[in-house]
Write a protein that holds these residues in place. Structure first.
Motif, PDB file in Angstrom:
ATOM      1  N   ARG A  39     -29.547  -4.705 -27.975  1.00  0.00           N
ATOM      2  CA  ARG A  39     -28.403  -4.267 -27.177  1.00  0.00           C
ATOM      3  C   ARG A  39     -28.372  -2.742 -27.057  1.00  0.00           C
ATOM      4  O   ARG A  39     -28.135  -2.198 -25.979  1.00  0.00           O
ATOM      5  CB  ARG A  39     -27.103  -4.781 -27.806  1.00  0.00           C
ATOM      6  CG  ARG A  39     -25.865  -4.449 -26.989  1.00  0.00           C
ATOM      7  CD  ARG A  39     -24.616  -5.109 -27.546  1.00  0.00           C
ATOM      8  NE  ARG A  39     -24.322  -4.665 -28.905  1.00  0.00           N
ATOM      9  CZ  ARG A  39     -24.410  -5.436 -29.980  1.00  0.00           C
ATOM     10  NH1 ARG A  39     -24.780  -6.696 -29.874  1.00  0.00           N
ATOM     11  NH2 ARG A  39     -24.118  -4.950 -31.176  1.00  0.00           N
ATOM     12  N   ASP A  40     -28.660  -2.064 -28.172  1.00  0.00           N
ATOM     13  CA  ASP A  40     -28.645  -0.604 -28.147  1.00  0.00           C
ATOM     14  C   ASP A  40     -29.763  -0.052 -27.264  1.00  0.00           C
ATOM     15  O   ASP A  40     -29.557   0.929 -26.530  1.00  0.00           O
ATOM     16  CB  ASP A  40     -28.781  -0.045 -29.567  1.00  0.00           C
ATOM     17  CG  ASP A  40     -27.528  -0.260 -30.407  1.00  0.00           C
ATOM     18  OD1 ASP A  40     -26.468  -0.579 -29.822  1.00  0.00           O
ATOM     19  OD2 ASP A  40     -27.614  -0.104 -31.641  1.00  0.00           O
ATOM     20  N   ILE A  41     -30.949  -0.645 -27.341  1.00  0.00           N
ATOM     21  CA  ILE A  41     -32.056  -0.212 -26.493  1.00  0.00           C
ATOM     22  C   ILE A  41     -31.682  -0.378 -25.024  1.00  0.00           C
ATOM     23  O   ILE A  41     -31.934   0.501 -24.189  1.00  0.00           O
ATOM     24  CB  ILE A  41     -33.338  -0.999 -26.811  1.00  0.00           C
ATOM     25  CG1 ILE A  41     -33.871  -0.646 -28.210  1.00  0.00           C
ATOM     26  CG2 ILE A  41     -34.407  -0.756 -25.748  1.00  0.00           C
ATOM     27  CD1 ILE A  41     -34.495   0.723 -28.325  1.00  0.00           C
ATOM     28  N   VAL A  49     -32.432   6.940 -20.636  1.00  0.00           N
ATOM     29  CA  VAL A  49     -33.360   7.397 -21.670  1.00  0.00           C
ATOM     30  C   VAL A  49     -34.685   6.677 -21.408  1.00  0.00           C
ATOM     31  O   VAL A  49     -34.715   5.450 -21.331  1.00  0.00           O
ATOM     32  CB  VAL A  49     -32.844   7.071 -23.082  1.00  0.00           C
ATOM     33  CG1 VAL A  49     -33.874   7.477 -24.133  1.00  0.00           C
ATOM     34  CG2 VAL A  49     -31.520   7.770 -23.333  1.00  0.00           C
ATOM     35  N   PRO A  50     -35.801   7.398 -21.232  1.00  0.00           N
ATOM     36  CA  PRO A  50     -37.070   6.791 -20.809  1.00  0.00           C
ATOM     37  C   PRO A  50     -37.782   6.017 -21.933  1.00  0.00           C
ATOM     38  O   PRO A  50     -38.771   6.478 -22.506  1.00  0.00           O
ATOM     39  CB  PRO A  50     -37.896   7.995 -20.346  1.00  0.00           C
ATOM     40  CG  PRO A  50     -37.382   9.132 -21.168  1.00  0.00           C
ATOM     41  CD  PRO A  50     -35.911   8.874 -21.342  1.00  0.00           C
ATOM     42  N   ILE A  51     -37.260   4.841 -22.222  1.00  0.00           N
ATOM     43  CA  ILE A  51     -37.857   3.967 -23.233  1.00  0.00           C
ATOM     44  C   ILE A  51     -38.589   2.847 -22.517  1.00  0.00           C
ATOM     45  O   ILE A  51     -38.032   2.187 -21.628  1.00  0.00           O
ATOM     46  CB  ILE A  51     -36.783   3.379 -24.166  1.00  0.00           C
ATOM     47  CG1 ILE A  51     -36.070   4.511 -24.924  1.00  0.00           C
ATOM     48  CG2 ILE A  51     -37.403   2.375 -25.139  1.00  0.00           C
ATOM     49  CD1 ILE A  51     -34.890   4.027 -25.754  1.00  0.00           C
ATOM     50  N   SER A  52     -39.840   2.623 -22.884  1.00  0.00           N
ATOM     51  CA  SER A  52     -40.625   1.530 -22.315  1.00  0.00           C
ATOM     52  C   SER A  52     -40.936   0.511 -23.400  1.00  0.00           C
ATOM     53  O   SER A  52     -40.874   0.815 -24.590  1.00  0.00           O
ATOM     54  CB  SER A  52     -41.922   2.060 -21.699  1.00  0.00           C
ATOM     55  OG  SER A  52     -42.712   2.709 -22.683  1.00  0.00           O
ATOM     56  N   GLY A  53     -41.290  -0.710 -22.984  1.00  0.00           N
ATOM     57  CA  GLY A  53     -41.607  -1.764 -23.938  1.00  0.00           C
ATOM     58  C   GLY A  53     -40.680  -2.930 -23.773  1.00  0.00           C
ATOM     59  O   GLY A  53     -39.818  -2.966 -22.879  1.00  0.00           O
ATOM     60  N   LEU A  61     -40.929   5.869 -26.625  1.00  0.00           N
ATOM     61  CA  LEU A  61     -40.135   6.874 -25.932  1.00  0.00           C
ATOM     62  C   LEU A  61     -41.081   7.816 -25.210  1.00  0.00           C
ATOM     63  O   LEU A  61     -42.062   8.293 -25.793  1.00  0.00           O
ATOM     64  CB  LEU A  61     -39.280   7.661 -26.925  1.00  0.00           C
ATOM     65  CG  LEU A  61     -38.372   8.744 -26.356  1.00  0.00           C
ATOM     66  CD1 LEU A  61     -37.265   8.138 -25.501  1.00  0.00           C
ATOM     67  CD2 LEU A  61     -37.768   9.582 -27.483  1.00  0.00           C
ATOM     68  N   ASP A  62     -40.804   8.076 -23.945  1.00  0.00           N
ATOM     69  CA  ASP A  62     -41.630   8.993 -23.167  1.00  0.00           C
ATOM     70  C   ASP A  62     -41.718  10.332 -23.890  1.00  0.00           C
ATOM     71  O   ASP A  62     -40.702  10.920 -24.277  1.00  0.00           O
ATOM     72  CB  ASP A  62     -41.007   9.185 -21.780  1.00  0.00           C
ATOM     73  CG  ASP A  62     -41.950   9.917 -20.813  1.00  0.00           C
ATOM     74  OD1 ASP A  62     -42.578  10.906 -21.239  1.00  0.00           O
ATOM     75  OD2 ASP A  62     -42.045   9.495 -19.655  1.00  0.00           O
ATOM     76  N   ASP A  66     -36.647  14.965 -24.073  1.00  0.00           N
ATOM     77  CA  ASP A  66     -36.197  15.901 -25.090  1.00  0.00           C
ATOM     78  C   ASP A  66     -34.694  15.805 -25.222  1.00  0.00           C
ATOM     79  O   ASP A  66     -33.988  15.369 -24.314  1.00  0.00           O
ATOM     80  CB  ASP A  66     -36.593  17.327 -24.738  1.00  0.00           C
ATOM     81  CG  ASP A  66     -36.560  18.251 -25.953  1.00  0.00           C
ATOM     82  OD1 ASP A  66     -36.421  17.728 -27.075  1.00  0.00           O
ATOM     83  OD2 ASP A  66     -36.661  19.464 -25.773  1.00  0.00           O
ATOM     84  N   MET A  67     -34.215  16.240 -26.389  1.00  0.00           N
ATOM     85  CA  MET A  67     -32.790  16.271 -26.678  1.00  0.00           C
ATOM     86  C   MET A  67     -32.446  17.662 -27.179  1.00  0.00           C
ATOM     87  O   MET A  67     -33.329  18.405 -27.593  1.00  0.00           O
ATOM     88  CB  MET A  67     -32.441  15.236 -27.764  1.00  0.00           C
ATOM     89  CG  MET A  67     -32.684  13.807 -27.359  1.00  0.00           C
ATOM     90  SD  MET A  67     -32.322  12.686 -28.714  1.00  0.00           S
ATOM     91  CE  MET A  67     -30.558  12.924 -28.899  1.00  0.00           C
ATOM     92  N   PRO A  68     -31.167  18.008 -27.131  1.00  0.00           N
ATOM     93  CA  PRO A  68     -30.789  19.292 -27.726  1.00  0.00           C
ATOM     94  C   PRO A  68     -31.334  19.393 -29.137  1.00  0.00           C
ATOM     95  O   PRO A  68     -31.143  18.493 -29.949  1.00  0.00           O
ATOM     96  CB  PRO A  68     -29.256  19.244 -27.709  1.00  0.00           C
ATOM     97  CG  PRO A  68     -28.939  18.345 -26.557  1.00  0.00           C
ATOM     98  CD  PRO A  68     -30.028  17.301 -26.544  1.00  0.00           C
TER      99      PRO A  68
END
Length: 235
Positions: A39-41, A49-53, A61-62, A66-68
């Motif tokens: 659910r979180d994914i 958020v560029p998550i594949s799979g 994660l691509d 990037d994050m702060p």
């Protein structure tokens, strides 16, 4: 754990891995169910958020995402402070000062509510004796590693024997009692460990090691794994 913290932590787990991470592994680390991870994914993907799979395969994660950089949790802050304290007490002056500067920069950048974790961390490094003083400038060794250049060493062994070596530096290791240079030794045609307090001279050569970036370290890691297997083999 708050849901917002959990989403952030999932991103952190994926950032630290270059291979797909299964929902089961994420769930185990976060101490939640796989259903919660799914659910979180899905929510993270919905937030672009560029998550594949996919379920059963794992998630990536691509690498461009990037994050702060200073969205730190209290545990992460204390981990950094603990590491910086150890480095400041066991390194040469240049790196010790760099470790202290990191603490100051983090304190200036994090939100006010996180600064107590820097000023009064719950963990600390036990004071101990500093490593033996080296004759050489450790900064030269770090520069050789970064530039992938050979080093000309004059080395005094434990028995007092002095030899001249041309080495390909891999990594500078830090222990409680001393510092150690790991390098490929042209004289021995193998990897060797050199205690820095026994190196009497270290001259940066113009010649590079002639390998692609990361290749020498991979060879050393393979050698180290083989040495570990030999130690574990019953005689």
């Amino acid at each position: 754990m708050r849901r917002a913290d959990r989403l952030f932590q999932i991103i952190q787990i994926l950032r630290r891995n270059t291979r797909p991470v299964t929902a089961a592994n994420i769930a185990e680390e976060l101490e939640v169910s796989k259903r919660t991870v799914y659910r979180d994914i899905s929510d993270l993907v919905g937030q672009r958020v560029p998550i594949s799979g996919e379920a059963g395969f794992g998630y990536l994660l691509d690498s461009a995402y990037d994050m702060p950089p200073l969205m730190l949790t209290p545990d992460e802050i204390e981990a950094v402070i603990l590491g910086a304290q150890w480095v400041a007490g066991h390194s040469d002056t240049l790196i010790a000062n760099a470790a202290r500067d990191v603490i100051v920069k983090i304190a200036a950048a994090v939100p006010e509510n996180l600064r107590p974790f820097i000023a009064e961390p719950s963990m600390g490094v036990k004071p101990g004796s500093r490593p033996p003083t080296e004759i050489i400038d450790i900064a030269d060794i770090r520069e050789a590693i970064r530039q992938r250049r050979k080093l000309a060493l004059c080395y005094r062994a434990e028995n007092g024997e002095i030899t001249d070596r041309i080495v390909w530096p891999v990594i500078l290791g830090y222990a409680e009692s001393h510092r150690m240079l790991v390098a490929w030794c042209e004289l021995r045609q193998d990897f060797r460990h050199f205690r820095c307090d026994r190196i009497t001279t270290a001259i940066l050569c113009d010649e590079t090691i002639g390998l692609r970036a990361g290749e020498l370290r991979r060879k050393w890691q393979q050698w180290r794994a083989e040495q570990f297997k030999l130690l574990q083999t019953p005689t």
